[in-house]
Design an enzyme around this catalytic site. Structure first.
Site, short mmCIF file in Angstrom:
data_model
loop_
_atom_site.label_atom_id
_atom_site.label_comp_id
_atom_site.label_asym_id
_atom_site.label_seq_id
_atom_site.Cartn_x
_atom_site.Cartn_y
_atom_site.Cartn_z
NE ARG A 59 3.77 -2.93 3.94
CZ ARG A 59 4.32 -2.98 2.39
NH1 ARG A 59 4.06 -4.08 1.91
NH2 ARG A 59 4.75 -1.19 2.48
CD GLU A 96 10.78 5.60 -0.03
OE1 GLU A 96 10.10 4.85 0.94
OE2 GLU A 96 11.82 5.55 0.71
P1 AMP Z 1 5.01 7.36 0.98
O1 AMP Z 1 3.32 7.45 0.57
O2 AMP Z 1 5.88 7.93 0.60
O3 AMP Z 1 4.29 7.63 2.54
O4 AMP Z 1 4.47 5.50 1.25
C1 AMP Z 1 3.30 5.46 2.14
C2 AMP Z 1 3.56 3.38 1.65
O5 AMP Z 1 4.74 2.92 0.97
C3 AMP Z 1 2.98 2.58 2.77
O6 AMP Z 1 1.57 2.70 3.04
C4 AMP Z 1 4.25 1.98 3.25
O7 AMP Z 1 3.62 0.65 3.07
C5 AMP Z 1 4.62 2.55 2.18
N1 AMP Z 1 5.70 2.48 2.21
C6 AMP Z 1 6.72 3.24 1.41
N2 AMP Z 1 8.02 3.10 1.75
C7 AMP Z 1 8.52 1.98 2.39
C8 AMP Z 1 9.83 1.67 2.69
N3 AMP Z 1 10.84 2.03 3.07
N4 AMP Z 1 8.96 0.64 3.61
C9 AMP Z 1 8.43 0.10 4.26
N5 AMP Z 1 6.62 0.47 3.12
C10 AMP Z 1 7.26 1.63 2.63
#
Ligand code: AMP
Length: 171
Positions: A59, A96
């Site tokens: 995205r 996450e």
């Molecule tokens: P992080 O590495 O935990 O910061 O996760 C970021 C990535 O995971 C991004 O590329 C987002 O597209 C996706 N992502 C993580 N959590 C969410 C969420 N709650 N809603 C949408 N996309 C998320």
């Protein structure tokens, strides 16, 4: 100015129980809201400027193209494993929800290049931190990052090791 929050749909328990997924499809469906989002994200350029925009699959790509065009800079794609030909650098990181890796073509970034990283959501910060590491591995400098949505409770900003972060919407 439209309130961009009305274009973000909250989806509880997706893709796993306990995750509140921030769905950007309503934003993509509105050309005006998308244009406003890209304009707002492009404000994340730091005072010293940038040389290249680096977008994170998948995205991040949706915003990276528009931001690179607006800033009149070239775009580099960080991809999921196995998508890129040639000499590849790779970095594994925790999401996450799960684990993943990012890859980049080793020659994609110019040495010393000042890079603006782009993604849609900052959650735990693992993805952006991995992206910054990859950029550094290629001899470039991750000077700043920009996201549409920052999930503040997850404190991802603290994992960015001092790299500037610009977020448009904070939850
Ligand atoms: P992080 O590495 O935990 O910061 O996760 C970021 C990535 O995971 C991004 O590329 C987002 O597209 C996706 N992502 C993580 N959590 C969410 C969420 N709650 N809603 C949408 N996309 C998320």
């Amino acid at each position: 100015m439209t309130d961009l929050r009305q274009y973000i749909r909250d989806v509880p328990d997706f893709p796993k129980p306990g995750i509140l997924f921030r769905d950007i499809m309503p934003l993509l469906a509105s050309p005006q809201a998308m244009a406003q989002a890209i304009y707002a994200m492009a404000q994340g350029v730091p005072p010293g400027g940038i040389d290249q925009v680096v977008a994170i699959e998948s995205r991040g790509f949706l915003f990276g193209v528009g931001i690179a065009q607006q800033l009149e800079r070239g775009l580099v794609l960080l991809r999921k494993p196995g998508k890129l030909p040639g000499d590849i650098r790779r970095h594994q990181y925790a999401l996450e929800y799960g684990n993943d890796s990012l890859e980049v073509q080793a020659d994609a970034m110019r040495p010393g290049s000042r890079v603006l990283l782009v993604d849609d959501v900052l959650a735990t910060g693992g993805t952006l931190a991995a992206a910054a590491q990859l950029v550094q591995d290629c001899g470039a400098e991750p000077v700043a990052s920009t996201v549409l949505i920052e999930l503040e409770a997850l404190r991802g900003r603290e994992r960015l090791d001092g790299m500037a972060l610009h977020s448009v919407l904070r939850y």
